[in-house]
Design a protein around this motif. Structure first.
Motif, PDB file in Angstrom:
ATOM      1  N   THR A  72       0.843  -1.187   0.000  1.00 50.02           N
ATOM      2  CA  THR A  72       0.000   0.000   0.000  1.00 50.02           C
ATOM      3  C   THR A  72       0.881   1.240   0.000  1.00 50.02           C
ATOM      4  O   THR A  72       2.071   1.164   0.311  1.00 50.02           O
ATOM      5  CB  THR A  72      -0.946   0.022   1.226  1.00 50.02           C
ATOM      6  OG1 THR A  72      -1.832   1.139   1.112  1.00 50.02           O
ATOM      7  CG2 THR A  72      -0.177   0.121   2.529  1.00 50.02           C
ATOM      8  N   THR A  73       0.309   2.372  -0.357  1.00 56.01           N
ATOM      9  CA  THR A  73       1.033   3.639  -0.240  1.00 56.01           C
ATOM     10  C   THR A  73       0.798   4.187   1.166  1.00 56.01           C
ATOM     11  O   THR A  73      -0.187   3.826   1.830  1.00 56.01           O
ATOM     12  CB  THR A  73       0.534   4.671  -1.273  1.00 56.01           C
ATOM     13  OG1 THR A  73      -0.843   4.966  -1.009  1.00 56.01           O
ATOM     14  CG2 THR A  73       0.699   4.163  -2.695  1.00 56.01           C
ATOM     15  N   VAL A  74       1.675   5.055   1.610  1.00 53.89           N
ATOM     16  CA  VAL A  74       1.499   5.679   2.922  1.00 53.89           C
ATOM     17  C   VAL A  74       0.201   6.478   2.925  1.00 53.89           C
ATOM     18  O   VAL A  74      -0.566   6.439   3.890  1.00 53.89           O
ATOM     19  CB  VAL A  74       2.702   6.566   3.286  1.00 53.89           C
ATOM     20  CG1 VAL A  74       2.435   7.366   4.555  1.00 53.89           C
ATOM     21  CG2 VAL A  74       3.953   5.726   3.445  1.00 53.89           C
ATOM     22  N   ARG A  75      -0.080   7.155   1.829  1.00 55.07           N
ATOM     23  CA  ARG A  75      -1.309   7.958   1.740  1.00 55.07           C
ATOM     24  C   ARG A  75      -2.550   7.082   1.914  1.00 55.07           C
ATOM     25  O   ARG A  75      -3.435   7.397   2.701  1.00 55.07           O
ATOM     26  CB  ARG A  75      -1.378   8.695   0.412  1.00 55.07           C
ATOM     27  CG  ARG A  75      -2.596   9.583   0.302  1.00 55.07           C
ATOM     28  CD  ARG A  75      -2.714  10.236  -1.086  1.00 55.07           C
ATOM     29  NE  ARG A  75      -3.779  11.191  -1.116  1.00 55.07           N
ATOM     30  CZ  ARG A  75      -5.075  10.880  -1.192  1.00 55.07           C
ATOM     31  NH1 ARG A  75      -5.453   9.616  -1.228  1.00 55.07           N
ATOM     32  NH2 ARG A  75      -5.996  11.818  -1.216  1.00 55.07           N
ATOM     33  N   ASP A  76      -2.636   5.976   1.177  1.00 49.60           N
ATOM     34  CA  ASP A  76      -3.808   5.099   1.289  1.00 49.60           C
ATOM     35  C   ASP A  76      -3.930   4.518   2.704  1.00 49.60           C
ATOM     36  O   ASP A  76      -5.026   4.375   3.235  1.00 49.60           O
ATOM     37  CB  ASP A  76      -3.747   3.973   0.263  1.00 49.60           C
ATOM     38  CG  ASP A  76      -3.992   4.472  -1.147  1.00 49.60           C
ATOM     39  OD1 ASP A  76      -4.459   5.624  -1.317  1.00 49.60           O
ATOM     40  OD2 ASP A  76      -3.716   3.711  -2.095  1.00 49.60           O
ATOM     41  N   TYR A  77      -2.795   4.191   3.291  1.00 49.69           N
ATOM     42  CA  TYR A  77      -2.792   3.664   4.653  1.00 49.69           C
ATOM     43  C   TYR A  77      -3.337   4.712   5.630  1.00 49.69           C
ATOM     44  O   TYR A  77      -4.186   4.420   6.467  1.00 49.69           O
ATOM     45  CB  TYR A  77      -1.378   3.232   5.038  1.00 49.69           C
ATOM     46  CG  TYR A  77      -1.279   2.750   6.458  1.00 49.69           C
ATOM     47  CD1 TYR A  77      -1.686   1.470   6.796  1.00 49.69           C
ATOM     48  CD2 TYR A  77      -0.795   3.579   7.451  1.00 49.69           C
ATOM     49  CE1 TYR A  77      -1.615   1.030   8.113  1.00 49.69           C
ATOM     50  CE2 TYR A  77      -0.716   3.154   8.756  1.00 49.69           C
ATOM     51  CZ  TYR A  77      -1.126   1.871   9.082  1.00 49.69           C
ATOM     52  OH  TYR A  77      -1.061   1.450  10.376  1.00 49.69           O
ATOM     53  N   LEU A  78      -2.849   5.953   5.522  1.00 45.07           N
ATOM     54  CA  LEU A  78      -3.289   7.017   6.430  1.00 45.07           C
ATOM     55  C   LEU A  78      -4.752   7.383   6.215  1.00 45.07           C
ATOM     56  O   LEU A  78      -5.474   7.659   7.171  1.00 45.07           O
ATOM     57  CB  LEU A  78      -2.405   8.254   6.274  1.00 45.07           C
ATOM     58  CG  LEU A  78      -0.992   8.119   6.822  1.00 45.07           C
ATOM     59  CD1 LEU A  78      -0.166   9.349   6.493  1.00 45.07           C
ATOM     60  CD2 LEU A  78      -1.005   7.871   8.312  1.00 45.07           C
ATOM     61  N   VAL A  79      -5.212   7.390   4.958  1.00 49.27           N
ATOM     62  CA  VAL A  79      -6.621   7.679   4.680  1.00 49.27           C
ATOM     63  C   VAL A  79      -7.498   6.623   5.355  1.00 49.27           C
ATOM     64  O   VAL A  79      -8.494   6.941   5.995  1.00 49.27           O
ATOM     65  CB  VAL A  79      -6.877   7.742   3.157  1.00 49.27           C
ATOM     66  CG1 VAL A  79      -8.360   7.693   2.844  1.00 49.27           C
ATOM     67  CG2 VAL A  79      -6.253   8.996   2.572  1.00 49.27           C
ATOM     68  N   HIS A  80      -7.104   5.351   5.223  1.00 53.05           N
ATOM     69  CA  HIS A  80      -7.873   4.276   5.870  1.00 53.05           C
ATOM     70  C   HIS A  80      -7.813   4.414   7.391  1.00 53.05           C
ATOM     71  O   HIS A  80      -8.829   4.290   8.078  1.00 53.05           O
ATOM     72  CB  HIS A  80      -7.339   2.905   5.459  1.00 53.05           C
ATOM     73  CG  HIS A  80      -7.897   1.796   6.296  1.00 53.05           C
ATOM     74  ND1 HIS A  80      -9.196   1.373   6.186  1.00 53.05           N
ATOM     75  CD2 HIS A  80      -7.348   1.076   7.306  1.00 53.05           C
ATOM     76  CE1 HIS A  80      -9.421   0.422   7.074  1.00 53.05           C
ATOM     77  NE2 HIS A  80      -8.314   0.226   7.768  1.00 53.05           N
ATOM     78  N   PHE A  81      -6.634   4.671   7.930  1.00 57.24           N
ATOM     79  CA  PHE A  81      -6.453   4.779   9.376  1.00 57.24           C
ATOM     80  C   PHE A  81      -7.324   5.895   9.945  1.00 57.24           C
ATOM     81  O   PHE A  81      -7.990   5.733  10.960  1.00 57.24           O
ATOM     82  CB  PHE A  81      -4.985   5.025   9.690  1.00 57.24           C
ATOM     83  CG  PHE A  81      -4.659   4.983  11.157  1.00 57.24           C
ATOM     84  CD1 PHE A  81      -4.472   3.772  11.803  1.00 57.24           C
ATOM     85  CD2 PHE A  81      -4.545   6.157  11.883  1.00 57.24           C
ATOM     86  CE1 PHE A  81      -4.178   3.729  13.158  1.00 57.24           C
ATOM     87  CE2 PHE A  81      -4.255   6.118  13.237  1.00 57.24           C
ATOM     88  CZ  PHE A  81      -4.071   4.906  13.871  1.00 57.24           C
ATOM     89  N   LYS A  82      -7.350   7.042   9.256  1.00 59.43           N
ATOM     90  CA  LYS A  82      -8.141   8.179   9.727  1.00 59.43           C
ATOM     91  C   LYS A  82      -9.641   7.892   9.604  1.00 59.43           C
ATOM     92  O   LYS A  82     -10.411   8.209  10.504  1.00 59.43           O
ATOM     93  CB  LYS A  82      -7.782   9.434   8.949  1.00 59.43           C
ATOM     94  CG  LYS A  82      -8.488  10.658   9.468  1.00 59.43           C
ATOM     95  CD  LYS A  82      -8.015  11.911   8.824  1.00 59.43           C
ATOM     96  CE  LYS A  82      -8.777  13.084   9.437  1.00 59.43           C
ATOM     97  NZ  LYS A  82      -8.383  14.342   8.926  1.00 59.43           N
ATOM     98  N   ALA A  83     -10.066   7.262   8.513  1.00 57.46           N
ATOM     99  CA  ALA A  83     -11.483   6.955   8.316  1.00 57.46           C
ATOM    100  C   ALA A  83     -11.973   5.916   9.325  1.00 57.46           C
ATOM    101  O   ALA A  83     -13.109   5.981   9.799  1.00 57.46           O
ATOM    102  CB  ALA A  83     -11.718   6.454   6.891  1.00 57.46           C
ATOM    103  N   LYS A  84     -11.110   4.961   9.654  1.00 59.07           N
ATOM    104  CA  LYS A  84     -11.473   3.900  10.600  1.00 59.07           C
ATOM    105  C   LYS A  84     -11.644   4.454  11.996  1.00 59.07           C
ATOM    106  O   LYS A  84     -12.529   4.067  12.730  1.00 59.07           O
ATOM    107  CB  LYS A  84     -10.385   2.814  10.596  1.00 59.07           C
ATOM    108  CG  LYS A  84     -10.648   1.652  11.529  1.00 59.07           C
ATOM    109  CD  LYS A  84      -9.377   0.880  11.704  1.00 59.07           C
ATOM    110  CE  LYS A  84      -9.035   0.511  13.087  1.00 59.07           C
ATOM    111  NZ  LYS A  84      -9.584   1.145  14.223  1.00 59.07           N
ATOM    112  N   GLY A  85     -10.791   5.379  12.372  1.00 64.35           N
ATOM    113  CA  GLY A  85     -10.842   5.948  13.705  1.00 64.35           C
ATOM    114  C   GLY A  85     -10.235   5.007  14.739  1.00 64.35           C
ATOM    115  O   GLY A  85      -9.861   3.875  14.433  1.00 64.35           O
TER     116      GLY A  85
END
Length: 97
Positions: A72-85
């Motif tokens: 995964t890219t760091v961006r996709d990982y962070l977007v998922h992490f932030k959306a998941k909460g």
């Protein structure tokens, strides 16, 4: 008051190490009286569209230890992490193979 926090940086280390290094859920106990002050200072370009893929380190993989996470890219990982909460489930679950 009990706060549970799971750091995305430690989870990312777990991903690239293919579970060799495991992140733990951090636990903070705060006093009920008076403020609890935490200061974090981070520098992150994680939301920039950098196409580099990160996944388990190739040298750590073998026939007996296949990859456990997809790249995964760091961006996709962070977007998922932030959306998941924050919660009781790992932010890595979405990246497991």
């Amino acid at each position: 008051m009990e706060l549970k926090i799971m750091s995305f940086a430690l989870l990312f280390l777990q991903l690239i190490s293919n579970d060799r290094f495991k992140s733990v859920q951090h636990r903070v106990l705060a006093n009920r009286i008076g403020p609890r002050v935490s200061v974090a200072s981070l520098f992150c370009t994680g939301y920039m569209p950098i196409p580099k893929l990160y996944g388990p380190i190739k040298e750590l993989l073998s026939e007996n230890n296949p990859p456990k996470y997809r790249e995964t890219t760091v961006r996709d990982y962070l977007v998922h992490f932030k959306a998941k909460g924050l919660g009781r489930t790992s932010g890595l679950d979405a990246f497991r193979l």
